[in-house]
Design a protein around this motif. Structure first.
Motif, PDB file in Angstrom:
ATOM      1  N   VAL A 414       0.843  -1.194   0.000  1.00  0.00           N
ATOM      2  CA  VAL A 414       0.000   0.000   0.000  1.00  0.00           C
ATOM      3  C   VAL A 414       0.880   1.246   0.000  1.00  0.00           C
ATOM      4  CG1 VAL A 414      -1.893   1.167   1.174  1.00  0.00           C
ATOM      5  CG2 VAL A 414      -1.639  -1.311   1.406  1.00  0.00           C
ATOM      6  N   PRO A 415       0.692   2.125  -0.993  1.00  0.00           N
ATOM      7  CA  PRO A 415       1.478   3.361  -1.018  1.00  0.00           C
ATOM      8  C   PRO A 415       1.144   4.269   0.160  1.00  0.00           C
ATOM      9  CG  PRO A 415       0.427   2.947  -3.144  1.00  0.00           C
ATOM     10  CD  PRO A 415      -0.175   1.988  -2.163  1.00  0.00           C
ATOM     11  N   VAL A 416       2.177   4.833   0.763  1.00  0.00           N
ATOM     12  CA  VAL A 416       1.979   5.737   1.900  1.00  0.00           C
ATOM     13  C   VAL A 416       1.237   6.985   1.431  1.00  0.00           C
ATOM     14  CG1 VAL A 416       4.190   6.992   1.657  1.00  0.00           C
ATOM     15  CG2 VAL A 416       3.168   6.708   3.933  1.00  0.00           C
ATOM     16  N   GLY A 417       0.418   7.535   2.294  1.00  0.00           N
ATOM     17  CA  GLY A 417      -0.246   8.812   2.008  1.00  0.00           C
ATOM     18  C   GLY A 417      -1.387   8.742   1.021  1.00  0.00           C
ATOM     19  N   GLN A 418      -1.751   7.552   0.601  1.00  0.00           N
ATOM     20  CA  GLN A 418      -2.800   7.416  -0.420  1.00  0.00           C
ATOM     21  C   GLN A 418      -4.130   7.040   0.232  1.00  0.00           C
ATOM     22  OE1 GLN A 418      -1.977   5.325  -4.237  1.00  0.00           O
ATOM     23  NE2 GLN A 418      -3.337   3.719  -3.494  1.00  0.00           N
ATOM     24  N   TRP A 419      -5.165   7.799  -0.084  1.00  0.00           N
ATOM     25  CA  TRP A 419      -6.491   7.447   0.428  1.00  0.00           C
ATOM     26  C   TRP A 419      -7.004   6.217  -0.303  1.00  0.00           C
ATOM     27  CZ3 TRP A 419      -8.337   9.241   4.777  1.00  0.00           C
ATOM     28  CH2 TRP A 419      -7.928  10.502   5.237  1.00  0.00           C
ATOM     29  N   GLU A 420      -7.530   5.266   0.474  1.00  0.00           N
ATOM     30  CA  GLU A 420      -8.077   4.058  -0.140  1.00  0.00           C
ATOM     31  C   GLU A 420      -9.376   3.668   0.552  1.00  0.00           C
ATOM     32  OE1 GLU A 420      -5.331   0.804  -0.251  1.00  0.00           O
ATOM     33  OE2 GLU A 420      -3.898   1.916  -1.494  1.00  0.00           O
ATOM     34  N   ILE A 421     -10.191   2.968  -0.192  1.00  0.00           N
ATOM     35  CA  ILE A 421     -11.346   2.320   0.416  1.00  0.00           C
ATOM     36  C   ILE A 421     -11.013   0.849   0.565  1.00  0.00           C
ATOM     37  CG2 ILE A 421     -13.747   1.611   0.041  1.00  0.00           C
ATOM     38  CD1 ILE A 421     -14.130   4.300  -1.463  1.00  0.00           C
ATOM     39  N   TRP A 422     -11.170   0.339   1.765  1.00  0.00           N
ATOM     40  CA  TRP A 422     -11.043  -1.101   1.957  1.00  0.00           C
ATOM     41  C   TRP A 422     -12.455  -1.634   2.165  1.00  0.00           C
ATOM     42  CZ3 TRP A 422      -6.134  -3.178   4.942  1.00  0.00           C
ATOM     43  CH2 TRP A 422      -4.981  -2.685   4.290  1.00  0.00           C
ATOM     44  N   GLU A 423     -12.755  -2.589   1.318  1.00  0.00           N
ATOM     45  CA  GLU A 423     -14.106  -3.139   1.276  1.00  0.00           C
ATOM     46  C   GLU A 423     -13.999  -4.548   1.856  1.00  0.00           C
ATOM     47  OE1 GLU A 423     -16.303  -2.342  -2.567  1.00  0.00           O
ATOM     48  OE2 GLU A 423     -15.798  -4.453  -2.805  1.00  0.00           O
ATOM     49  N   ILE A 424     -14.626  -4.739   2.995  1.00  0.00           N
ATOM     50  CA  ILE A 424     -14.473  -6.020   3.683  1.00  0.00           C
ATOM     51  C   ILE A 424     -15.796  -6.770   3.622  1.00  0.00           C
ATOM     52  CG2 ILE A 424     -13.696  -7.133   5.820  1.00  0.00           C
ATOM     53  CD1 ILE A 424     -12.976  -3.758   6.217  1.00  0.00           C
ATOM     54  N   ALA A 425     -15.746  -7.926   3.014  1.00  0.00           N
ATOM     55  CA  ALA A 425     -16.961  -8.708   2.826  1.00  0.00           C
ATOM     56  C   ALA A 425     -16.848  -9.993   3.632  1.00  0.00           C
ATOM     57  CB  ALA A 425     -17.159  -9.022   1.349  1.00  0.00           C
ATOM     58  N   ASN A 426     -17.949 -10.382   4.230  1.00  0.00           N
ATOM     59  CA  ASN A 426     -17.960 -11.588   5.052  1.00  0.00           C
ATOM     60  C   ASN A 426     -18.766 -12.669   4.334  1.00  0.00           C
ATOM     61  OD1 ASN A 426     -18.234 -13.570   6.962  1.00  0.00           O
ATOM     62  ND2 ASN A 426     -18.884 -12.201   8.614  1.00  0.00           N
ATOM     63  N   ALA A 427     -18.053 -13.681   3.854  1.00  0.00           N
ATOM     64  CA  ALA A 427     -18.713 -14.760   3.121  1.00  0.00           C
ATOM     65  C   ALA A 427     -19.134 -15.893   4.041  1.00  0.00           C
ATOM     66  CB  ALA A 427     -17.763 -15.298   2.048  1.00  0.00           C
ATOM     67  N   ASN A 465     -20.659  -8.356   9.735  1.00  0.00           N
ATOM     68  CA  ASN A 465     -21.644  -9.398  10.019  1.00  0.00           C
ATOM     69  C   ASN A 465     -21.732 -10.398   8.870  1.00  0.00           C
ATOM     70  OD1 ASN A 465     -22.667  -8.532  12.659  1.00  0.00           O
ATOM     71  ND2 ASN A 465     -23.263  -6.683  11.531  1.00  0.00           N
ATOM     72  N   PRO A 466     -22.331 -11.557   9.139  1.00  0.00           N
ATOM     73  CA  PRO A 466     -22.442 -12.564   8.081  1.00  0.00           C
ATOM     74  C   PRO A 466     -23.083 -11.989   6.826  1.00  0.00           C
ATOM     75  CG  PRO A 466     -23.153 -13.477  10.176  1.00  0.00           C
ATOM     76  CD  PRO A 466     -22.877 -12.016  10.416  1.00  0.00           C
ATOM     77  N   ARG A 467     -22.493 -12.254   5.708  1.00  0.00           N
ATOM     78  CA  ARG A 467     -23.010 -11.855   4.385  1.00  0.00           C
ATOM     79  C   ARG A 467     -23.029 -10.340   4.199  1.00  0.00           C
ATOM     80  NH1 ARG A 467     -22.508 -16.539   1.739  1.00  0.00           N
ATOM     81  NH2 ARG A 467     -22.872 -18.152   3.276  1.00  0.00           N
ATOM     82  N   GLU A 468     -22.356  -9.640   5.070  1.00  0.00           N
ATOM     83  CA  GLU A 468     -22.376  -8.174   4.997  1.00  0.00           C
ATOM     84  C   GLU A 468     -21.091  -7.666   4.345  1.00  0.00           C
ATOM     85  OE1 GLU A 468     -23.616  -4.771   8.263  1.00  0.00           O
ATOM     86  OE2 GLU A 468     -21.990  -6.131   8.778  1.00  0.00           O
ATOM     87  N   GLN A 469     -21.163  -6.428   3.874  1.00  0.00           N
ATOM     88  CA  GLN A 469     -19.978  -5.786   3.328  1.00  0.00           C
ATOM     89  C   GLN A 469     -19.814  -4.412   3.975  1.00  0.00           C
ATOM     90  OE1 GLN A 469     -19.039  -5.957  -0.957  1.00  0.00           O
ATOM     91  NE2 GLN A 469     -19.248  -3.731  -0.881  1.00  0.00           N
ATOM     92  N   VAL A 470     -18.638  -4.180   4.547  1.00  0.00           N
ATOM     93  CA  VAL A 470     -18.361  -2.912   5.215  1.00  0.00           C
ATOM     94  C   VAL A 470     -17.269  -2.204   4.443  1.00  0.00           C
ATOM     95  CG1 VAL A 470     -17.531  -1.832   7.345  1.00  0.00           C
ATOM     96  CG2 VAL A 470     -19.004  -3.847   7.477  1.00  0.00           C
ATOM     97  N   ARG A 471     -17.464  -0.903   4.194  1.00  0.00           N
ATOM     98  CA  ARG A 471     -16.421  -0.131   3.516  1.00  0.00           C
ATOM     99  C   ARG A 471     -15.816   0.871   4.485  1.00  0.00           C
ATOM    100  NH1 ARG A 471     -17.728   2.789  -1.647  1.00  0.00           N
ATOM    101  NH2 ARG A 471     -19.389   3.706  -0.387  1.00  0.00           N
ATOM    102  N   VAL A 472     -14.495   0.919   4.531  1.00  0.00           N
ATOM    103  CA  VAL A 472     -13.822   1.899   5.378  1.00  0.00           C
ATOM    104  C   VAL A 472     -12.888   2.749   4.528  1.00  0.00           C
ATOM    105  CG1 VAL A 472     -13.949   0.324   7.366  1.00  0.00           C
ATOM    106  CG2 VAL A 472     -11.824   0.449   6.053  1.00  0.00           C
ATOM    107  N   LEU A 473     -12.678   3.980   5.000  1.00  0.00           N
ATOM    108  CA  LEU A 473     -11.784   4.907   4.311  1.00  0.00           C
ATOM    109  C   LEU A 473     -10.528   5.052   5.154  1.00  0.00           C
ATOM    110  CD1 LEU A 473     -11.512   7.011   1.945  1.00  0.00           C
ATOM    111  CD2 LEU A 473     -12.370   8.723   3.571  1.00  0.00           C
ATOM    112  N   LEU A 474      -9.372   4.897   4.525  1.00  0.00           N
ATOM    113  CA  LEU A 474      -8.146   4.960   5.312  1.00  0.00           C
ATOM    114  C   LEU A 474      -6.984   5.522   4.505  1.00  0.00           C
ATOM    115  CD1 LEU A 474      -6.353   2.479   4.081  1.00  0.00           C
ATOM    116  CD2 LEU A 474      -7.617   1.106   5.711  1.00  0.00           C
TER     117      LEU A 474
END
Ligand code: C2O
Ligand code: CU
Ligand code: CU
Length: 509
Positions: A414-427, A465-474
């Motif tokens: 991951v490049p330093v200083g770069q805004w990214e969305i991490w999309e975490i999905a629970n299968a 949560n189960p079957r859910e998708q959470v997006r975070v900005l970092l």
């Protein structure tokens, strides 16, 4: 103890209650005289005064705050008379609350006096990878590890704990975990309750399984690996059935779910509301009146409760469903669910802390605004990374993007200083608290819906949560290392140990 530079601190009082410079004593009740202790007929001690970890402020040497931390083995009685082998930091079990200040440099001299290797990870911190204390910073028996870094975080409750590769679960369970307070000017200005052990109390909530004679049991079976180790006895700072005698009309409780796997919905008995003021990474924009606070392993929250009426209050927790709802009659079957410790029911009410006010007292209102948080702007992100959490059948195959943790594989650069969305999905069919090292992130949404108050501030651990998708900005702000990685993982420690973890480096553009 050098803490005289800390504003708003009643130093003399602390010196008195903590026994002067002996900040490194075992977990002792702060005011031993005020707690009534009586033993139930079943041999279970009932109503113990809440143990409060000693506050350790280290020594400021050449502009660096320095702490001596010794990982040591110990013994503790959890119930009944039987002693259990435990691990602690400068103590037989758990360890001191380390108090740091934003902007200062700190150094920890961590001496491993255990018979086994260990690591100490600074959960929630932005720091150089070499200081992170993850699985790569192994401290062998007899060795010393001395990371140092600048404290960049906002004031909040953080913690330090074992991150041993494939061994974090048993080590944390045995006691290798303790709180960290970061203070800063922004927070000091607000005049929130902040007298440690008096109106500002850390509560490390942990469940344990005790054997027939009261000894600590860490189950190793398939059920424990799959569901995580969950006990039916709740300890707060190592105290069961804890009672706290409050001297003030307002109490600030800093909750840390330090359990291996259990989720809790904290509430006041009688459904009284409480003011939620902070999440993992510091103060929210304003106090939010809430009736319950859900915390998964690794998550923290701070609440302020009003004792001005002088009525005793009880903090309770319903253990949230993390039970693979659909699995009850499905893949695992009822019989399988029952095989664990035999008492693993799906929804239980636990007593966390009894609070006895001194009498009715007048209290000041909380400030209307606590912090100014930058507007959450997902359009800043230049790329999205996706992480899919899954668990295979029968305790195998704990994976992220189909891979189990491999110490030799860097999964993301991951490049330093770069805004990214991490999309975490629970299968999978069980909720997982996803934790990312070296960052405090913001939650954008859960399946497109905006997050609840608790998730409007900074977080380092978020439930998916189960079957859910959470997006975070970092964004990783500063530290880079081309080789040494940080971790992202499920904070159910048995899942982490079984490989639901990946590694990323933060690199120059
Ligand atoms: Cu609290 Cu990677 O851990
Ligand atoms: Cu961490
Ligand atoms: Cu998990």
């Amino acid at each position: 103890m050098s803490g005289n530079d800390l504003k708003g601190w009643t130093r003399r009082r602390l010196m008195h209650t903590l026994g002067g410079a002996a900040g490194l004593v075992a977990m002792a009740p702060l005011s031993a005289c005020s707690g009534r202790t009586r033993s139930g007929s079943d041999g279970t001690a009932d109503e113990q005064p809440l143990a409060i970890p000693p506050l350790e402020q280290g020594l400021k040497i050449d502009g660096e705050r320095q702490f001596d931390l010794t990982l040591q083995s110990g013994e503790k009685t959890f119930g009944g008379d039987r002693l259990s082998s435990t691990i602690g930091i400068n103590a037989p079990y758990l360890g001191p609350t380390l108090q740091l200040r934003r902007g200062e440099r700190v150094r920890f001299d961590v001496q491993n006096e255990l018979q086994e290797s260990a690591t100490i990870h600074w959960h929630g911190f932005e720091l150089p990878a070499v200081a992170d204390g993850g699985p790569h910073q192994l401290i062998r028996p007899g060795e010393r590890w001395s990371p140092s870094f600048e404290v960049r975080q906002r004031a909040s409750l953080y913690w330090y704990h074992s991150h041993l590769h494939r061994g974090a679960g048993p080590q944390v369970y045995a006691g290798l975990a303790a709180p960290i307070y970061i203070r800063d000017d922004e927070e000091d200005r607000l005049d929130l309750p902040s007298e440690y052990g008096v109106d500002d109390i850390p509560l490390i909530v942990q469940d344990r399984i005790l054997g027939g004679s009261g000894q600590l049991v860490y189950p190793q079976g398939m059920h424990a690996r799959m569901m995580g180790v969950r006990g039916d006895r709740i300890f707060v700072n190592g105290t069961e059935n804890a009672v706290f005698d409050a001297q003030t009309g307002q109490l600030r409780l800093r909750l840390l779910n330090g359990s291996n796997a259990r989720f809790y919905d904290f509430a006041l008995d009688g459904n009284q509301s409480m003011q939620l003021i902070a999440s993992d990474g510091g103060l929210l924009d304003r106090p939010h009146a809430v009736r319950s606070v859900r915390l998964a392993p690794g998550e923290r929250a701070q609440i302020v409760i009003d004792l001005s009426e002088g009525r005793p209050l009880r903090l309770v927790a319903r253990s949230a469903e993390n039970e693979m709802g659909m699995m009850g009659g499905g893949m695992m079957g009822r019989g399988m669910m029952d095989r664990g410790n035999g008492r693993d029911r799906s929804s239980q009410m636990f007593r966390i802390l009894d609070i006895r006010p001194a009498g009715s007292t007048r209290t000041a209102a909380l400030p209307e605004r606590l912090a100014t948080l930058a507007t959450l702007d997902p359009s800043l992100a230049v790329r999205t990374r996706r992480f899919v959490l899954d668990m295979g059948m029968m305790g195998g195959g704990m994976t992220i993007n189909g891979q189990t943790m491999d110490m030799d594989v860097i999964n993301e650069r991951v490049p330093v200083g770069q805004w990214e969305i991490w999309e975490i999905a629970n299968a999978s069919m069980m909720a997982h608290p996803f934790h990312i090292h070296n960052v405090q992130f913001r939650v954008i949404d859960r399946d497109g819906r905006s997050p609840p108050p608790m998730e409007t501030g900074f977080k380092d651990t978020v439930v998916v949560n189960p079957r859910e998708q959470v997006r975070v900005l970092l964004r990783f702000e500063e530290n880079t290392d081309p080789d040494l990685p940080y971790m992202y993982h499920c904070h159910i420690l048995e899942h982490e140990d079984a490989g639901m973890m990946g590694q990323f480096t933060v690199v120059r553009n």
